[in-house]
Write an enzyme that holds these catalytic residues in place. Structure first.
Site, PDB file in Angstrom:
ATOM      1  N   VAL A 136       0.837  -1.199   0.000  1.00 40.31           N
ATOM      2  CA  VAL A 136       0.000   0.000   0.000  1.00 40.31           C
ATOM      3  C   VAL A 136       0.878   1.257   0.000  1.00 40.31           C
ATOM      4  O   VAL A 136       0.613   2.219  -0.736  1.00 40.31           O
ATOM      5  CB  VAL A 136      -0.962   0.005   1.199  1.00 40.31           C
ATOM      6  N   ASP A 137       1.914   1.262   0.827  1.00 42.62           N
ATOM      7  CA  ASP A 137       2.843   2.396   0.826  1.00 42.62           C
ATOM      8  C   ASP A 137       3.416   2.627  -0.569  1.00 42.62           C
ATOM      9  O   ASP A 137       3.463   3.765  -1.061  1.00 42.62           O
ATOM     10  CB  ASP A 137       3.995   2.126   1.794  1.00 42.62           C
ATOM     11  N   LEU A 138       3.861   1.553  -1.203  1.00 41.29           N
ATOM     12  CA  LEU A 138       4.503   1.678  -2.508  1.00 41.29           C
ATOM     13  C   LEU A 138       3.510   2.094  -3.587  1.00 41.29           C
ATOM     14  O   LEU A 138       3.819   2.925  -4.451  1.00 41.29           O
ATOM     15  CB  LEU A 138       5.184   0.364  -2.878  1.00 41.29           C
TER      16      LEU A 138
ATOM     17  N   GLY B 124       2.722   5.698  -3.103  1.00 42.66           N
ATOM     18  CA  GLY B 124       3.835   6.507  -3.580  1.00 42.66           C
ATOM     19  C   GLY B 124       3.791   6.701  -5.086  1.00 42.66           C
ATOM     20  O   GLY B 124       4.082   7.789  -5.597  1.00 42.66           O
TER      21      GLY B 124
END
Length: 406
Positions: A180-182, A185
């Site tokens: 999810v972070d990636l 981003g």
């Protein structure tokens, strides 16, 4: 791939050469965005806390050096490190001077967290109306949960991603990396580049607002759409596909696992030919919807067939028949693939005398390719030079250091 230190020509400078980015983000999601911008040629100044830096510097082992963990090195190459205490008025002055000459500011503070320092979008756009202010938060700038902090793992749970990941008869699983972070981003990167294009027409910047939760909900893709189309709660299917059969992991002789991905009826007919079976003429399995309805019966028979020969045999005959399939590699095997080597997906910074080896950027541009100019910076490596460029003399810089501002 070994980094080419020659950046004198325009091609080597990258597609975003001339764009200046002030990076106030830390950990993974925000820095993953700014690394993409840096790889594409933008000048990125990463602001870190004095003496401590981005906390991921210390998420170790393993490490490449005392203050460069493998985690930190994942998303901080091609950047400059400036240490500033933004909680102090003098520190805020430095940041505002940098913002005055920046095209983009990226931050992942909690909503409203920068307002008390005069570093929020509404305050900054007055002095730099061309500024693109990019915020990445857990829940976005609006809504009842806007003030809540966001963490990849928790968002994977809240968004439904974990409910569809893992074995059907076991507990929900997270994805093996902070997906999810990636993904968020990348969404932030897309939003920033769209804002850059819009600025060419309007002359004005804007606020780019990306949330982890929104990104994770978008990642539900066809599974989320299955729910919207049927009002049914999608089940957890392990390695099976909710809409296609057979499309999952099977084991050859000796429990050597591989992936079979029959995406259409023609490929299924070819599979039946390889297995000397007539399932493609059976009305229970002739079409994909019928195979989905009779998933357990068909896959049970396939499991028995595949157990009769080793994985290498199946991969060979399936590939020869034009049936999508593949081995399940560990990380070392994946990075050692000749295809990965040919695509330069491992980067070495040997010409800069750095021990860092990094995963490459998947974006391949023919005229203005991604560049790997510098390894992840040492903490505060560029503080003196950055301040000198702003007009600070050596005595002033030394006083700021003595006062703990930088």
């Amino acid at each position: 791939m070994t980094v080419d230190s020659n950046t004198d020509n325009d091609v080597a400078k990258g597609a975003l050469h001339g764009i200046k980015v002030l990076d106030l983000s830390r950990v993974l999601a925000g820095p993953s965005c700014t690394q993409v911008l840096a790889d594409l040629g933008a000048e990125v100044i990463k602001v870190e806390r004095p003496h401590i830096g981005d906390e991921t510097r210390h998420w170790a082992p393993p490490t490449f050096s005392d203050d460069t963990s493998a985690y930190y090195a994942t998303i901080n190459r091609n950047k400059k490190s400036l240490t500033v205490d933004i909680t102090t008025p003098k520190g805020q002055d430095i940041i505002k001077q940098l913002i005055a000459e920046s095209d983009i500011l990226v931050e992942n503070f909690k909503v409203g967290g920068l307002k008390k320092y005069g570093l929020d979008y509404d305050s900054l756009k007055q002095s730099n109306p061309r500024l693109i202010y990019a915020s990445l938060t857990g829940f976005g700038q609006t809504g009842p949960d806007a003030a809540r902090p966001g963490y990849d793992y928790i968002i994977q749970g809240l968004s439904g991603l974990m409910s569809i990941t893992g074995p059907s008869d076991g507990e929900p699983h997270k994805v093996g990396v902070a997906v999810v972070d990636l993904f968020a981003g990348l969404q932030l990167t897309i939003g920033i580049q769209a804002a850059l294009l819009a600025r060419q027409n309007t002359g004005l910047g804007q606020h780019v607002d990306v949330a982890l939760l929104d990104s994770a909900l978008a990642m539900l893709a066809n599974v989320g759409m299955n729910h919207l189309a049927s009002d049914k709660i999608p089940p957890r299917l392990g390695n099976q596909h909710p809409n296609i059969v057979p499309y999952q992991v099977f084991a050859g002789q000796g429990e050597q696992h591989f992936i079979l991905a029959c995406g259409n009826d023609s490929q299924f007919a070819k599979l039946c030919h390889v297995l000397n079976a007539d399932w493609h003429t059976d009305e229970r399995f002739t079409t994909n919807p019928q195979r989905v309805a009779n998933r357990e019966l068909l896959c049970s028979d396939l499991t028995k067939h595949f157990a009769n020969q080793p994985r290498a045999y199946w991969l060979k005959v399936l590939d020869q028949a034009g049936i999508p399939c593949g081995a399940i590699h560990n990380v070392a095997e994946a990075l050692a693939m000749p295809q990965a080597q040919a695509r330069e997906m491992i980067v070495n910074f040997t010409e800069q005398d750095s021990p860092v080896r990094a995963l490459g950027n998947p974006i391949k541009l023919s005229a203005s390719p991604v560049t790997y100019r510098t390894p992840p910076p040492q903490l505060s490596e560029h503080t003196d030079s950055t301040l000198a460029n702003l007009g600070y003399d050596k005595a002033t810089i030394a006083k700021l250091k003595a006062d703990g501002i930088i």
